[in-house]
Design an enzyme around this catalytic site. Structure first.
Site, PDB file in Angstrom:
ATOM      1  N   PRO A  85       0.789  -1.233   0.000  1.00 40.39           N
ATOM      2  CA  PRO A  85       0.000   0.000   0.000  1.00 40.39           C
ATOM      3  C   PRO A  85       0.822   1.283   0.000  1.00 40.39           C
ATOM      4  CG  PRO A  85      -0.213  -1.203   2.080  1.00 40.39           C
ATOM      5  CD  PRO A  85       0.483  -2.109   1.128  1.00 40.39           C
ATOM      6  N   ASN A  86       0.319   2.213  -0.776  1.00 37.94           N
ATOM      7  CA  ASN A  86       0.831   3.586  -0.899  1.00 37.94           C
ATOM      8  C   ASN A  86       2.064   3.721  -1.785  1.00 37.94           C
ATOM      9  OD1 ASN A  86      -1.135   4.881   0.862  1.00 37.94           O
ATOM     10  ND2 ASN A  86      -0.135   3.755   2.504  1.00 37.94           N
ATOM     11  N   TYR A  94      11.587   8.549   1.106  1.00 34.74           N
ATOM     12  CA  TYR A  94      11.382   7.553   0.042  1.00 34.74           C
ATOM     13  C   TYR A  94      11.989   7.950  -1.301  1.00 34.74           C
ATOM     14  CZ  TYR A  94       8.099   5.747   3.486  1.00 34.74           C
ATOM     15  OH  TYR A  94       7.545   5.248   4.632  1.00 34.74           O
ATOM     16  N   ASN A 122       7.986  -5.827  -1.295  1.00 27.85           N
ATOM     17  CA  ASN A 122       7.955  -4.682  -0.375  1.00 27.85           C
ATOM     18  C   ASN A 122       6.510  -4.591   0.112  1.00 27.85           C
ATOM     19  OD1 ASN A 122       7.894  -2.319   1.035  1.00 27.85           O
ATOM     20  ND2 ASN A 122       8.999  -1.113  -0.504  1.00 27.85           N
ATOM     21  N   ALA A 180       3.246  -1.182   4.720  1.00 31.11           N
ATOM     22  CA  ALA A 180       2.733  -1.269   6.104  1.00 31.11           C
ATOM     23  C   ALA A 180       2.265  -2.678   6.480  1.00 31.11           C
ATOM     24  CB  ALA A 180       1.600  -0.268   6.291  1.00 31.11           C
ATOM     25  N   ASP A 199       1.429 -16.125   6.134  1.00 30.20           N
ATOM     26  CA  ASP A 199       0.943 -17.485   5.875  1.00 30.20           C
ATOM     27  C   ASP A 199       1.038 -17.838   4.394  1.00 30.20           C
ATOM     28  OD1 ASP A 199       0.406 -17.976   8.522  1.00 30.20           O
ATOM     29  OD2 ASP A 199      -1.741 -17.549   8.389  1.00 30.20           O
ATOM     30  N   GLU A 251      12.732  -9.786   1.031  1.00 31.67           N
ATOM     31  CA  GLU A 251      11.939  -8.679   1.602  1.00 31.67           C
ATOM     32  C   GLU A 251      12.712  -7.390   1.356  1.00 31.67           C
ATOM     33  OE1 GLU A 251      11.373  -9.042   5.819  1.00 31.67           O
ATOM     34  OE2 GLU A 251      10.601  -6.999   6.011  1.00 31.67           O
ATOM     35  N   HIS A 264      12.791  -3.031   1.552  1.00 34.01           N
ATOM     36  CA  HIS A 264      12.271  -1.735   1.992  1.00 34.01           C
ATOM     37  C   HIS A 264      13.173  -0.635   1.451  1.00 34.01           C
ATOM     38  CE1 HIS A 264       9.472  -3.697   4.673  1.00 34.01           C
ATOM     39  NE2 HIS A 264      10.464  -4.508   5.016  1.00 34.01           N
ATOM     40  N   ILE A 265      12.556   0.425   1.002  1.00 33.27           N
ATOM     41  CA  ILE A 265      13.306   1.570   0.485  1.00 33.27           C
ATOM     42  C   ILE A 265      14.080   2.234   1.621  1.00 33.27           C
ATOM     43  CG2 ILE A 265      13.014   3.878  -0.523  1.00 33.27           C
ATOM     44  CD1 ILE A 265      10.485   2.635  -1.962  1.00 33.27           C
ATOM     45  N   SER A 266      13.402   2.445   2.733  1.00 32.24           N
ATOM     46  CA  SER A 266      14.031   3.062   3.906  1.00 32.24           C
ATOM     47  C   SER A 266      14.594   1.974   4.820  1.00 32.24           C
ATOM     48  CB  SER A 266      12.987   3.895   4.661  1.00 32.24           C
ATOM     49  OG  SER A 266      11.927   3.063   5.126  1.00 32.24           O
ATOM     50  N   ARG A 311      13.898   3.760  12.113  1.00 33.83           N
ATOM     51  CA  ARG A 311      12.673   4.554  12.197  1.00 33.83           C
ATOM     52  C   ARG A 311      11.915   4.262  13.501  1.00 33.83           C
ATOM     53  NH1 ARG A 311       9.664   4.397   6.663  1.00 33.83           N
ATOM     54  NH2 ARG A 311       8.708   6.200   7.653  1.00 33.83           N
TER      55      ARG A 311
HETATM   56  O1  CA2 Z   1      10.728   1.825   3.160  1.00 35.23           O
HETATM   57  C1  CA2 Z   1       9.850   1.116   2.649  1.00 35.23           C
HETATM   58  O2  CA2 Z   1       9.930   0.671   1.507  1.00 35.23           O
HETATM   59  C2  CA2 Z   1       8.576   0.821   3.452  1.00 35.23           C
HETATM   60  O3  CA2 Z   1       8.169  -0.517   3.182  1.00 35.23           O
HETATM   61  C3  CA2 Z   1       7.529   1.806   3.011  1.00 35.23           C
HETATM   62  C4  CA2 Z   1       6.237   1.774   3.818  1.00 35.23           C
HETATM   63  C5  CA2 Z   1       6.503   1.791   5.300  1.00 35.23           C
HETATM   64  O4  CA2 Z   1       5.292   1.486   5.991  1.00 35.23           O
HETATM   65  C6  CA2 Z   1       7.550   0.801   5.694  1.00 35.23           C
HETATM   66  O5  CA2 Z   1       7.851   1.006   7.022  1.00 35.23           O
HETATM   67  C7  CA2 Z   1       8.832   0.945   4.905  1.00 35.23           C
HETATM   68  C8  CA2 Z   1       5.324   2.955   3.525  1.00 35.23           C
HETATM   69  C9  CA2 Z   1       5.132   3.275   2.090  1.00 35.23           C
HETATM   70  C10 CA2 Z   1       4.507   4.634   1.967  1.00 35.23           C
HETATM   71  O6  CA2 Z   1       4.640   5.037   0.646  1.00 35.23           O
HETATM   72  C11 CA2 Z   1       4.736   6.350   0.382  1.00 35.23           C
HETATM   73  C12 CA2 Z   1       4.858   6.695  -0.929  1.00 35.23           C
HETATM   74  C13 CA2 Z   1       4.975   8.010  -1.288  1.00 35.23           C
HETATM   75  C14 CA2 Z   1       4.998   8.971  -0.337  1.00 35.23           C
HETATM   76  C15 CA2 Z   1       4.869   8.635   0.981  1.00 35.23           C
HETATM   77  C16 CA2 Z   1       4.739   7.304   1.335  1.00 35.23           C
END
Ligand code: CA2
Length: 143
Positions: free
Chosen positions: A11-12, A24, A73, A76, A86, A97, A99-101, A106
């Site tokens: 998501p997102n 990000y 990725n 959340a 599962d 797995e 993650h960008i960050s 965090r």
């Molecule tokens: O760092 C990552 O790739 C995360 O998986 C990104 C998730 C966050 O919940 C994880 O802790 C780490 C959130 C993605 C939110 O995506 C956005 C995209 C554009 C602007 C803001 C947020």
């Protein structure tokens, strides 16, 4: 034809490059997909994003039947989804797995990943560059 590598985004992540660039970056998901295809160098890739947990689970099921490896990725859902855990448990191939960050630098609610319980490897904190790194690593794992 060899089985594809599934690259699944939660998501997102469809909003990447538009908000919170300090966390990000400024690269969009479409640019990341292009980087992944370049890094794959002809290997088959299925690249998907969804804001729906059910859709992500359905793609994991498809990968169980048809995929060589999964790069995920889960965003959340990393921290909440036993359903995704599962589904991944049923997958026999390598799972990366991603993650960008760096989730460990965090807030505390980003520290516990369910997906890490079944991941072959975890990449976090390389920014969008983590995606082509993951694709090259996956190709190595599948050799
Ligand atoms: O760092 C990552 O790739 C995360 O998986 C990104 C998730 C966050 O919940 C994880 O802790 C780490 C959130 C993605 C939110 O995506 C956005 C995209 C554009 C602007 C803001 C947020």
């Amino acid at each position: 034809m060899s089985k594809p590598i599934y690259i699944l985004n939660g998501p997102n992540l469809n909003r990447l490059g538009r908000r919170e660039p300090e966390i990000y970056g400024t690269t969009t998901l479409a640019e990341i997909e292009a980087w992944c295809r370049a890094a794959a160098a002809g290997a088959a890739i299925k690249f998907h994003q969804s804001n729906s947990e059910a859709q992500i689970i359905d793609w994991i099921h498809e990968a169980i039947d048809e995929g060589a490896g999964i790069i995920i990725n889960p965003a959340a859902y990393t921290f909440t989804s036993i359903a995704i855990l599962d589904a991944l448990k049923m997958f026999k191939g390598p799972i990366i797995e991603l993650h960008i960050s760096n989730i460990h630098r965090r807030e505390a609610h980003y520290h516990h990943s369910y997906v890490s319980k079944v991941a072959t490897a975890v990449i976090a904190g390389l920014g969008a560059d983590g995606y082509p790194v993951a694709v090259r690593a996956m190709k190595g794992l599948l050799k």
